[in-house]
Write an enzyme that holds these catalytic residues in place. Structure first.
Site, short mmCIF file in Angstrom:
data_model
loop_
_atom_site.label_atom_id
_atom_site.label_comp_id
_atom_site.label_asym_id
_atom_site.label_seq_id
_atom_site.Cartn_x
_atom_site.Cartn_y
_atom_site.Cartn_z
N ASP A 101 0.77 -1.24 0.00
CA ASP A 101 0.00 0.00 0.00
C ASP A 101 0.80 1.29 0.00
O ASP A 101 0.30 2.34 0.40
CB ASP A 101 -0.91 0.00 1.24
CG ASP A 101 -0.12 -0.22 2.53
OD1 ASP A 101 1.10 0.01 2.51
OD2 ASP A 101 -0.73 -0.62 3.54
N GLU A 123 -0.25 -9.09 -0.89
CA GLU A 123 -0.90 -8.47 0.28
C GLU A 123 -2.09 -7.62 -0.17
O GLU A 123 -2.19 -6.42 0.11
CB GLU A 123 0.06 -7.65 1.13
CG GLU A 123 -0.47 -7.40 2.54
CD GLU A 123 0.45 -6.51 3.39
OE1 GLU A 123 0.39 -5.29 3.28
OE2 GLU A 123 1.23 -7.08 4.17
N GLU A 137 -2.26 5.14 2.63
CA GLU A 137 -2.19 3.71 2.28
C GLU A 137 -3.53 3.09 1.92
O GLU A 137 -3.61 2.24 1.04
CB GLU A 137 -1.53 2.93 3.43
CG GLU A 137 -0.04 3.19 3.61
CD GLU A 137 0.26 4.44 4.41
OE1 GLU A 137 -0.69 5.13 4.85
OE2 GLU A 137 1.45 4.76 4.60
N HIS A 214 5.69 5.68 13.10
CA HIS A 214 6.11 6.46 11.93
C HIS A 214 4.96 6.94 11.06
O HIS A 214 5.18 7.69 10.12
CB HIS A 214 7.04 5.62 11.05
CG HIS A 214 6.30 4.56 10.29
ND1 HIS A 214 6.00 3.35 10.85
CD2 HIS A 214 5.79 4.54 9.04
CE1 HIS A 214 5.34 2.61 9.96
NE2 HIS A 214 5.20 3.31 8.86
N ARG A 216 2.21 8.61 8.86
CA ARG A 216 1.99 10.01 8.49
C ARG A 216 0.84 10.63 9.26
O ARG A 216 0.91 11.77 9.70
CB ARG A 216 1.69 10.13 7.00
CG ARG A 216 2.92 10.26 6.16
CD ARG A 216 2.62 10.28 4.68
NE ARG A 216 3.88 10.10 3.97
CZ ARG A 216 4.51 11.07 3.29
NH1 ARG A 216 3.99 12.26 3.19
NH2 ARG A 216 5.65 10.82 2.68
N HIS A 247 12.57 5.66 13.32
CA HIS A 247 12.45 5.75 11.86
C HIS A 247 13.30 6.92 11.35
O HIS A 247 13.47 7.90 12.06
CB HIS A 247 10.97 5.98 11.52
CG HIS A 247 10.59 5.69 10.09
ND1 HIS A 247 10.87 6.56 9.06
CD2 HIS A 247 9.94 4.64 9.53
CE1 HIS A 247 10.40 6.05 7.92
NE2 HIS A 247 9.84 4.88 8.18
C1 UD1 Z 1 6.49 5.09 3.86
C2 UD1 Z 1 5.15 4.58 3.32
C3 UD1 Z 1 4.38 3.87 4.42
C4 UD1 Z 1 5.22 2.79 5.08
C5 UD1 Z 1 6.54 3.38 5.54
C6 UD1 Z 1 7.42 2.29 6.09
C7 UD1 Z 1 4.04 5.91 1.59
C8 UD1 Z 1 3.14 7.04 1.30
N1 UD1 Z 1 4.34 5.71 2.88
O1 UD1 Z 1 6.27 6.03 4.93
O2 UD1 Z 1 3.23 3.26 3.86
O3 UD1 Z 1 4.53 2.30 6.19
O4 UD1 Z 1 7.20 4.00 4.44
O5 UD1 Z 1 8.47 2.76 6.83
O6 UD1 Z 1 4.47 5.25 0.69
N2 UD1 Z 1 14.10 8.39 5.16
C9 UD1 Z 1 15.46 8.29 5.10
N3 UD1 Z 1 16.00 7.06 4.84
C10 UD1 Z 1 15.25 5.94 4.67
C11 UD1 Z 1 13.85 6.06 4.75
C12 UD1 Z 1 13.29 7.29 4.99
O7 UD1 Z 1 16.18 9.27 5.27
O8 UD1 Z 1 15.81 4.86 4.45
C13 UD1 Z 1 13.49 9.75 5.42
C14 UD1 Z 1 13.56 10.68 4.22
O9 UD1 Z 1 13.80 11.99 4.69
C15 UD1 Z 1 12.15 10.60 3.64
C16 UD1 Z 1 11.33 10.42 4.90
O10 UD1 Z 1 12.12 9.57 5.74
O11 UD1 Z 1 11.81 11.77 2.93
C17 UD1 Z 1 9.97 9.81 4.74
O12 UD1 Z 1 10.01 8.69 3.85
P1 UD1 Z 1 8.65 8.19 3.13
O13 UD1 Z 1 8.88 7.03 2.24
O14 UD1 Z 1 8.03 9.40 2.48
O15 UD1 Z 1 7.94 7.69 4.43
P2 UD1 Z 1 6.46 7.57 4.85
O16 UD1 Z 1 5.50 8.12 3.87
O17 UD1 Z 1 6.40 8.11 6.21
N1 UDP Z 2 11.57 -3.34 11.15
C1 UDP Z 2 12.97 -3.47 11.04
N2 UDP Z 2 13.77 -2.64 11.77
C2 UDP Z 2 13.28 -1.69 12.60
C3 UDP Z 2 11.86 -1.54 12.68
C4 UDP Z 2 11.04 -2.38 11.93
O1 UDP Z 2 13.46 -4.33 10.31
O2 UDP Z 2 14.05 -0.98 13.24
C5 UDP Z 2 10.72 -4.22 10.34
C6 UDP Z 2 9.57 -4.91 11.06
O3 UDP Z 2 9.95 -6.16 11.58
C7 UDP Z 2 8.51 -5.05 9.95
C8 UDP Z 2 8.78 -3.85 9.06
O4 UDP Z 2 10.10 -3.39 9.37
O5 UDP Z 2 8.72 -6.20 9.16
C9 UDP Z 2 7.77 -2.78 9.35
O6 UDP Z 2 8.13 -1.63 8.67
P1 UDP Z 2 7.50 -0.22 9.00
O7 UDP Z 2 7.03 -0.21 10.42
O8 UDP Z 2 8.49 0.80 8.56
O9 UDP Z 2 6.28 -0.15 7.98
P2 UDP Z 2 4.77 -0.71 7.94
O10 UDP Z 2 4.79 -2.16 8.26
O11 UDP Z 2 3.98 0.11 8.90
O12 UDP Z 2 4.36 -0.42 6.54
#
Ligand code: UD1
Ligand code: UDP
Length: 378
Positions: A101, A123, A137, A214, A216, A247
């Site tokens: 999602d 999924e 999502e 984490h 939004r 995160h």
């Molecule tokens: C995204 C997904 C959400 C998922 C989550 C898992 C969307 C809209 N949201 O969250 O469904 O649950 O990922 O974690 O697709 N960042 C880093 N390094 C990383 C990852 C993130 O620096 O490896 C920072 C960046 O500044 C980035 C911000 O985190 O801009 C947010 O990342 P983003 O993919 O936009 O996260 P979410 O939308 O919160």
């Molecule tokens: N996870 C991980 N390291 C962490 C936190 C979470 O590997 O420090 C794993 C967790 O076991 C799960 C996945 O990341 O499988 C969940 O990711 P996240 O919470 O970012 O996203 P969501 O599941 O809400 O989309």
């Protein structure tokens, strides 16, 4: 099988959870005769995606590297769509697989549709019924469903959601969730951490809480409430240790560090690799989370979960009694967590290992269904 040639299946993903849940599928595709597995990552996440790619030894053929600090939804959408259009046009896969999602998921399906490429949705069928929660999502997964030809539903309930939306039954396959395939491959009761603090914690005598947040829709006041509730819990209960792998989203980090940094017995650490994270979940007592994947993993390890949201699209473990919706108000999160710490009966009622999300064979079922769809009888 098409023209006796190999079936080209392209897996597209971009964030940590998609990578964890697609890794077992990619591995299964790679070892299947008659299939050419191609991986394209958008890298909507960078470091957190790379952690998973390294663990499962997945080397994407295409990496769009789109992540920017503070990226907006439209920015991710535009950058991913532009990059994916080119890759799909060049590779011409028989099917694109997307997961779950995220924005990468929806855009992957859309880019495939624009190229008239078939889409398999891993999924599929999770629904909260509220288009703003989880945001975005809930809409991403509905739109992805609309663009998909094969729907891999983790549970019967997910299948029913799709049937209600008019998806044809023959295109829905109940597979279980691939997250259980991934989890079973890394959890080990004798696991030793590389990170000192995780080895130093007295898991036997302390109540260990694993925290993640984490979403939004929780950014701002709800997340402040969550972290204040955790602070209240730690101040009242001197036998509690909290571990919070924070995160990498800077907006999450700002709130987390402003409320929890420096508190006794609260450990703010960097996101963990999946293997230590899963094993930490296996060792802790209580999980507080707004994550989707963790709601699926923790019940299979018998860990009570308080969900830091107002609803869930994963009702199966709530029904079974292992997961409770705690909401995003400070008092209620404090009350439910405090109860789990101090009321053994209440704890024992929730600490049952249940497995509504799968038996570890979801990837096998997905690959089998894809082969059958293209005419190969297994
Ligand atoms: C995204 C997904 C959400 C998922 C989550 C898992 C969307 C809209 N949201 O969250 O469904 O649950 O990922 O974690 O697709 N960042 C880093 N390094 C990383 C990852 C993130 O620096 O490896 C920072 C960046 O500044 C980035 C911000 O985190 O801009 C947010 O990342 P983003 O993919 O936009 O996260 P979410 O939308 O919160
Ligand atoms: N996870 C991980 N390291 C962490 C936190 C979470 O590997 O420090 C794993 C967790 O076991 C799960 C996945 O990341 O499988 C969940 O990711 P996240 O919470 O970012 O996203 P969501 O599941 O809400 O989309």
């Amino acid at each position: 099988m098409i023209n006796n040639s190999k079936l080209k299946i392209m897996s597209i993903f971009g964030t940590r959870p998609e990578a964890i849940k697609m890794a077992p599928v990619v591995k299964k595709l790679e070892e299947t005769d008659g299939i050419e597995s191609i991986v394209c990552v958008t890298a909507q996440h960078r470091e957190m995606l790379d952690q998973v790619l390294n663990l499962f030894d997945i080397r994407p053929q295409y990496d769009l590297n789109i992540m920017k600090p503070g990226q907006t939804l439209s920015e991710i959408t535009c950058r991913a769509l532009k990059g994916l259009e080119k890759v799909i046009r060049e590779v011409q896969p028989h099917m694109v697989l997307v997961h779950g999602d995220t924005t990468t998921t929806f855009v992957g399906a859309l880019a495939a549709f624009y190229n008239k490429t078939k889409v398999g949705h891993v999924e599929a069928g999770l629904r909260s019924g509220n288009m703003y929660s989880p945001y975005p999502e809930e809409v991403n997964r509905s739109l992805t469903g609309r663009l998909s030809h094969l729907h891999f539903a983790p549970t019967e309930g997910n299948k029913n959601n799709l049937l209600r939306e008019g998806v044809r039954e023959e295109n829905i396959i109940i597979t279980g969730n691939t997250v259980i395939d991934a989890l079973l491959s890394v959890v080990d009761d004798n696991y030793k951490f590389d990170i000192d603090i995780l080895n130093e914690i007295d898991y036997k005598n302390k109540k260990v809480i694993l925290l993640t947040s984490h979403r939004r829709e929780n950014l701002g006041k709800p997340m402040e409430n969550i972290f204040c509730a955790v602070k209240d819990v730690v101040e009242k209960n001197k036998n509690v240790e909290v571990i919070f792998p924070v995160h990498l989203n800077p907006k999450v980090r700002e709130i987390a560090y402003s409320i929890l940094d420096g508190l006794n017995r609260v450990h703010l650490i960097e996101p963990l690799d999946y293997e230590p994270f899963a094993n930490l979940m296996n060792k802790c007592d209580i999980v507080l989370t707004d994550s989707g994947g963790i709601q699926e993993e923790a019940p299979s390890l018998g860990k009570p979960v308080l969900v830091l949201r107002t609803e869930t699209e994963r009702p199966e473990a709530v029904k079974a009694g292992t997961v409770k919706i705690a909401g995003v108000e400070r008092e209620n999160i404090f009350k439910l967590t405090d109860e789990l710490i101090n009321n053994k009966d209440e704890y024992d009622k929730m600490a049952n290992a249940i497995n509504p999300y799968g038996d570890g064979k979801a990837s096998e079922r997905i690959v089998k269904a894809i082969r059958e769809y293209f005419g190969e009888r297994n």
